[in-house]
Each structure stands twice: as C-alpha cells, then as structure tokens.
Design an enzyme around this catalytic site. Structure first.
Site, PDB file in Angstrom:
ATOM      1  CG  ASP A 267      -2.180   0.846   0.949  1.00 34.62           C
ATOM      2  OD1 ASP A 267      -3.214   0.606   1.574  1.00 34.62           O
ATOM      3  OD2 ASP A 267      -2.092   1.772   0.104  1.00 34.62           O
TER       4      ASP A 267
HETATM    5  C1  GLC Z   1      -4.284   4.287  -0.215  1.00 33.91           C
HETATM    6  C2  GLC Z   1      -5.190   3.137   0.156  1.00 33.91           C
HETATM    7  C3  GLC Z   1      -5.278   2.052  -0.893  1.00 33.91           C
HETATM    8  C4  GLC Z   1      -5.135   2.683  -2.271  1.00 33.91           C
HETATM    9  C5  GLC Z   1      -3.708   3.199  -2.367  1.00 33.91           C
HETATM   10  C6  GLC Z   1      -3.436   3.882  -3.716  1.00 33.91           C
HETATM   11  O1  GLC Z   1      -3.543   4.685   0.900  1.00 33.91           O
HETATM   12  O2  GLC Z   1      -4.961   2.504   1.413  1.00 33.91           O
HETATM   13  O3  GLC Z   1      -6.534   1.381  -0.718  1.00 33.91           O
HETATM   14  O4  GLC Z   1      -5.399   1.736  -3.296  1.00 33.91           O
HETATM   15  O5  GLC Z   1      -3.395   4.103  -1.314  1.00 33.91           O
HETATM   16  O6  GLC Z   1      -4.211   5.018  -3.840  1.00 33.91           O
END
Ligand code: GLC
Length: 718
Positions: A267
């Site tokens: 993430d």
């Molecule tokens: C965010 C979220 C995740 C998302 C990623 C990219 O922090 O936790 O669900 O897909 O970053 O945007």
C-alpha cells in the site's frame, strides 16, 4: 508474448533496471505531465534520478489519458529494453459514472448487480487508459467508527466472498488479454485491515489466528479463486508483524496456502512505514524485510530503489528474489498485452463513447435502486404519489455530494441530486436546503413552514462524502446534532416524515427513526442518486436491499455483529430481567437494525421449507424453500440460510450466513429455491487451525433477515 520472451528479457536486464521495475510512482514524477494525478497518501522526497524514472515499472493514478499517453511515449523512447509502463488506479465503485459505495453494493446481496458495477467501471477506466484497479477491497468490517467500512461489502465472510469474486470477474472478464474493455483486479488489503482497534484508522490489528482464518481470510481467498491478478498489502500489523514485511502472511498463507502467483504490491508508503511500526531501523532494513516477505512492487516510497542493489551485491538478499518479483511484473504486463501494444487504451480519440454514456448511467441507476435499504415504512406512507404536495428538506435536498468516498475520477457535477430528479414531478414540490452542521433559527423556521404546508416531507439528511473513507474514523457514529434537531422539529410540525439517509457507515439514527414514518437508507448512491431515489420513493422500483452491516443502537455497543458467540451467560427471552447476564444496564443487546434486514413495499411468505433431519459427516444438505409474493406489487426478496453448530470443540457463532438467493416475483407469483450446504459450510477451524466437521445437533435458519428466521434441527452423524 510467450514465456521464453519474458525469460530472455529478464536475462538482459541489469540489476538497476530490475529494481526500477519494483517501484510504482505517481505521474507527478514523469516529464511532461500536466496533472499531478491522485494523491492518496503522504508525499515524500524520493531522491529519484532520471535513470530511475526512465526504468520505472508502473504509474499510480494518472488523471488524464493524454498524460498517460505522453508518459508512455516518452518512456518507450528512453527505456533501453522497451519494457512498457503499466497504469494502475483506484477505481473503487465506478470511474466516471459512479455507482453506490461498496457498503451499499453489499446490501444488494446480488452478484449480478456487483458484477455490473465492475463491468461498467472497467469499460470506462480501460477507455481512459488504466490497466489495473485497486479493487475489490474485501476487508471484513465490524466497526462503523472506521471510515473505510464504506469501501467494504460488510460484516459477513460469505457475503464478502461471493461479492468480491463477482467484482473480480466483472473487472477482468473472461479474456483480459483480448478484451480491452476490462481491467486487472487487485484484491486488498491483505490482510485484516478492517479490524483496527477502536475503529481508529491505521491502528493495530490483533486477533487469534483461528479468528483470522475463520472470518477474515475467506473473502481474499474467494477473490483470488476468481482469478485476481494482484494483491495489495495492508498498513496494519498482524500478530505483531506489519503485513508488508510479514513472511508468514505473504509467503506461507498468500503464496503457498492460497496459491497466489501474481504481483503483490505494497500500500502507499507501507514499505517505509515498517520503520514507524518499529520492525525496521531504516529504509535498508525495510527493503530487506519487504522483499524477503515477497512484496514485488513498492508504492510511492524509495526503500527498494535506494537499498536493494546494495542488499543484493552484499549477498544479504538473493538476486533470485528480485528476479521473481520482476518476472511477476513482466507477466502482468504481458497478461494485458502491453508488450504487443503499450498504448492499450491510451489512444486519445478512441472509445470516448464508452464513458458516462446513457447506458452506463442507466446501469448505475438500476444498481442504486437495488442497493438501498428500506428500514421503516409505517402506515405505508411510501410509495409517494405524484398528486401529493412534497417538501424536500435538509442538507441533501439539493446537494450533489452524493457520490461517497473513494471517487477519484467521477465528478459531483455529473451527479443527479434529489432536486434534479424530483423538481416539478409532484402536484407541488418545495425544497429547503439547510447546512449539514449548523442550522439557524431562521432556517429551522423556513423548514417548519414548508413542512406544515406539505402532505409529506422528504427529510434529506446524512454525511458529507469526506466524512467516511480513508483517514476518516469517528469516535462517535452520530450525525451533527443539528440534523437530529431538524428531524424532531419537522416531525413536530408535520408527522408525515420520510427520511432519506446518505451515509458511508452505519450511524446512530435512533432519533431519526423515532421521528420518521419511513426511513430509506441510500448510503451514497452515486451519479444517478436522485433518479434512483425517485424510482424508489415513487414505487417505480420496489426497495430490495438488505443491510450488509449491523446498525448499532449507539457507539457504545460497537463492536456488534450478527454472527457473535453466545457467551457463558447469554441473555435470552426466558432469563431477561435477571442480573448476571451478558448485557448492558442502559441499552438492549439487540442492534437498532440487524444484518440482512430490509423491508419491501410488498410482502413475501416462505413456506414448504424442507430438508433432511439427519445427514452424515461429509454429506451435503439441500434446503428447499418456496417463496411467494403475497403482496400487491412486484418486488425482490433475499432468502437467507444460516447455520448454527450448537455444540462443538470451539464455541460457534449463534448463526452464520451460508447461502442466499435474491429473487424477483410479480404479485402472487411463487417459486421454489434450493440451497446446498456442503461439508465446507459445516466445517470450522480448531485452535490448531485444523479444519473439521463434527457430528452433533445443528440448527438451520431460513429467513429474510438474520433476525427473522424459521429454525430447523439437523443432526450430523458419523
Ligand atoms: C491508499 C489506500 C489504498 C489505495 C492506495 C493507492 O492509501 O490505502 O486502498 O489503493 O493508497 O491510492
């Protein structure tokens, strides 16, 4: 391309080029881009060189097709081996045409509905140049203080499993390589991100491994069985180790037990955040921890790019681990045909008709009508008739803030508000918009006056989209007090109140329910909100949604969910009033509204429920149910089958959803549904994580809500 092409390509790559493939960057870092792209996490200095950027593996969240085309063209000119970039984004419940939030999609209890959302999302996003979506989010959720419950399909493992698999199939279709209207799906957040302590965002997750396997893991497994191409790690620890450097979780569970061979992406910033967790002293240790745990792609931090080369050259990390990560990235790009056509979906003039089309809007309208939940309808005040005088009052009477959280590319300006849909459609319509949080005496007065003159009031209340979603935890699940005061004053002026609730989470709505004759929970319905609500309030469509997440009496009751254990001193009808029971002094144990609950404008009868009274261990149980629409209008019902293992080696929940079917019936029409509960449905995890089915008495519950069921005893014998 064939496998040999990829293997030869890998052999040609330098270590620097390989490591650059393991990094995902926001478009802001690429030359010539006008838009900065979606920023969904903290931006940091990444110490990137031109060399690194020209060898980057993938791009996160570009905002424009023109941008992506420019980035890819520049990249293909400079990348030595011609390895194309892959574009990924958060397409969570729609791209330009926005569908209801996933918590509402869960309430549809329909794979067809959820699959349609995913199909249209992929159609629009692939026409906009995207290749991968960071969806479905299949985290099980039981705590509405957590803002991201809006992004989940709810509190049940079976429901989340079936709907998560349906989303994957809707996004990816049957042939991702040939069908350019599809997207690769990325299941998230692995794992158990939905259980943060206190419902506080990014907080610690701590549970028994048995609980994890029994309730939290199944939906990820189902989404992977449906063929999801990617998995994203979660921010939280599990058993004290951050998921993003958790070798047991990623290599033993995800890769070995679940058989996942695709790309594992971190993430946003989660690789570097293991330092904050205290399981790495610096970015080098963070890089080592993540690559040993099998994370192939680092999102938006620089641990891999600054430390992996040294780790490999020093022998601390085998180059084979880098090779396996890079090969997974090459395979994913190849699965999308990007080596043959790096400009898939990027030709600016192509497929513009696929975006925000009338057909897509109609799909979003239909999905929204299937995802709303009718919680109350006294005196059949609903459906409304067009010869009534109707006053629409409240912060959402004219608002276009109806899309909900996790909308990156959709525009509120494209949304249909209640005003847009209802204005002029009744003998008389008045609209009195108030603020969400503070309502002046003058505004209360205006609202009361409008209410007095109306036959019926539609009270349009709820959250702002930004009050749920990521980084939006609430310590108290209440609306601003002014909205409860507004409801009370309106009801005092005219008791014919229909409340339409816009929400990203279950809320404390007791006073709203008490002061309304009817309550329709629409969550955040998306681009076609107003039209879908019009269809539902006028009876053009009969509400059919069922709660995918329990609505508590109050915040203090959290966590409360339908499939709880009984405890050693359960409160029952027989012993209610006694002291020494598992109960509160100040509120009942029951929720305000239970999982699986939802009303209709018609009525359904379940009859001729048949099943064997005894089965052998390993034998499936067939449950036949006749369901009849005994009311005056057509509608859909969700017949639910729950199971309860009365006595077992571990305490088992008082009921668990094991099957459901949604069926549409004309007035008077009936049909017989068959449900099959197999050995896996009767089985459960022991503390040593063995999966067993034990003999003994089970209760099978059949009904139209988790609390409105008929019970049947079934003995399982050896
Ligand atoms: C965010 C979220 C995740 C998302 C990623 C990219 O922090 O936790 O669900 O897909 O970053 O945007």
């Amino acid at each position: 391309m064939d496998k040999k092409y990829l293997e030869d390509l890998l052999l040609k790559m330098t270590l620097d080029e390989k490591i650059s493939q393991m990094m995902q960057l926001s478009p802001i870092f690429f030359k010539g881009t006008e838009m900065q792209g979606e920023i969904t996490g903290p931006m940091e200095e990444l110490h990137l060189t031109e060399e690194i950027i020209k060898n980057a593996g993938s791009v996160l969240g570009s905002s424009s097709k023109k941008d992506m085309l420019q980035i890819q063209e520049a990249h293909m000119e400079t990348n030595r081996l011609g390895i194309p970039l892959i574009f990924m984004a958060d397409i969570i419940h729609g791209h330009k045409t926005i569908f209801p939030i996933p918590l509402a999609l869960g309430a549809s209890f329909s794979e067809e509905i959820v699959g349609e959302m995913a199909r249209v999302s992929a159609l629009e996003a692939s026409a906009s140049g995207h290749h991968v979506t960071f969806s479905p989010m299949v985290d099980l959720v039981r705590d509405p203080r957590w803002g991201r419950v809006m992004e989940s399909t709810g509190e049940d493992p079976h429901l989340n499993s079936r709907l998560g698999a349906a989303m994957v199939k809707g996004y990816q279709g049957e042939n991702l390589l040939e069908d350019h209207t599809r997207l690769a799906a990325c299941v998230k957040h692995f794992a158990a991100y939905g259980a943060p302590q206190g419902g506080r965002e990014y907080h610690t997750v701590d549970m028994s491994m048995r609980e994890f396997y029994q309730n939290y893991l199944p939906a990820y497994e189902a989404a992977l069985e449906a063929g999801a191409k990617m998995v994203m790690t979660s921010f939280n620890v599990l058993d004290g180790v951050p998921a993003t450097m958790n070798k047991w979780l990623n290599r033993d569970v995800l890769r070995k037990e679940l058989g996942f061979s695709g790309v594992l992406i971190s993430d946003w910033g989660a690789v570097k955040e293991v330092i904050n967790h205290g399981t790495a002293a610096n970015t080098k240790e963070a890089a080592k921890g993540a690559v040993l745990a099998g994370v192939d792609l680092e999102m938006m931090t620089e641990c891999y790019i600054t430390s992996l080369k040294e780790l490999v050259e020093s022998g601390e990390v085998a180059e084979s681990l880098v090779d396996e990560a890079v090969m997974r990235m090459l395979v994913l790009k190849n699965d999308l045909g990007l080596f043959e056509d790096p400009y898939r979906g990027l030709k600016v003039s192509e497929r513009t008709g696929d975006i925000l089309s009338a057909r897509n809007r109609q799909a979003a309208r239909r999905v929204a009508t299937e995802s709303a939940v009718l919680l109350k309808n006294n005196q059949n005040i609903l459906p409304l008739s067009t010869d009534q005088k109707v006053a629409f009052i409240g912060p959402l009477a004219e608002s276009k803030d109806v899309l909900g959280g996790w909308v990156v590319y959709g525009e509120k300006s494209d949304a249909v508000s209640i005003y847009d849909a209802f204005s002029g459609k009744f003998s008389e319509t008045k609209f009195v918009t108030t603020d969400y949080e503070t309502i002046s005496e003058a505004d209360y007065k205006r609202a009361e006056d409008a209410a007095k003159d109306a036959d019926v009031i539609v009270l349009c209340v709820g959250e702002k989209s930004e009050w749920s979603g990521e980084a939006a935890s609430l310590a108290t699940i209440r609306l601003p007090e002014a909205q409860y005061e507004l409801c009370k004053r309106i009801a005092a002026a005219n008791s014919s109140v229909v409340t339409v609730l816009f929400n990203g989470r279950p809320l404390d709505i007791k006073e709203l329910v008490q002061n309304s004759e009817a309550v329709l929970d629409v969550f955040f319905p998306g681009t076609e909100a107003g039209n879908a609500i019009f269809d539902l309030l006028t009876g053009k469509v009969n509400p059919s949604g069922k709660l995918s997440m329990t609505i508590p009496q109050t915040t203090g009751q959290i966590p409360i969910f339908y499939n709880e254990l009984r405890t050693g001193r359960p409160k029952t009808e027989q012993n209610a009033g006694e002291k020494y029971l598992s109960q509160y002094l100040d509120i009942p144990n029951e929720p305000l509204f239970p999982f699986g609950f939802g009303l209709s404008y018609t009525h359904f009868a379940l009859t001729d429920i048949k099943m064997k009274k005894e089965i052998a261990v390993g034998e499936s149980l067939t449950v036949d149910v006749t369901v009849q629409n005994t009311g005056e209008c057509a509608g859909s019902e969700v017949v639910q089958v729950y199971l309860f293992d009365v006595t077992a080696s571990v305490s088992r929940p008082q009921k668990e959803l094991k099957a459901f079917q949604k069926v549409y019936l004309e007035s008077g029409e009936k049909t017989t549904l068959s449900f099959i509960l197999n050995e896996k449905d009767f089985s459960f995890y022991l503390p040593d994580l063995k999966v067993v089915q034990e003999e003994g008495i089970h209760h099978v519950f059949v009904g139209t809500s988790s609390c409105d069921v008929k019970s049947f005893e079934v003995r399982v014998v050896r």
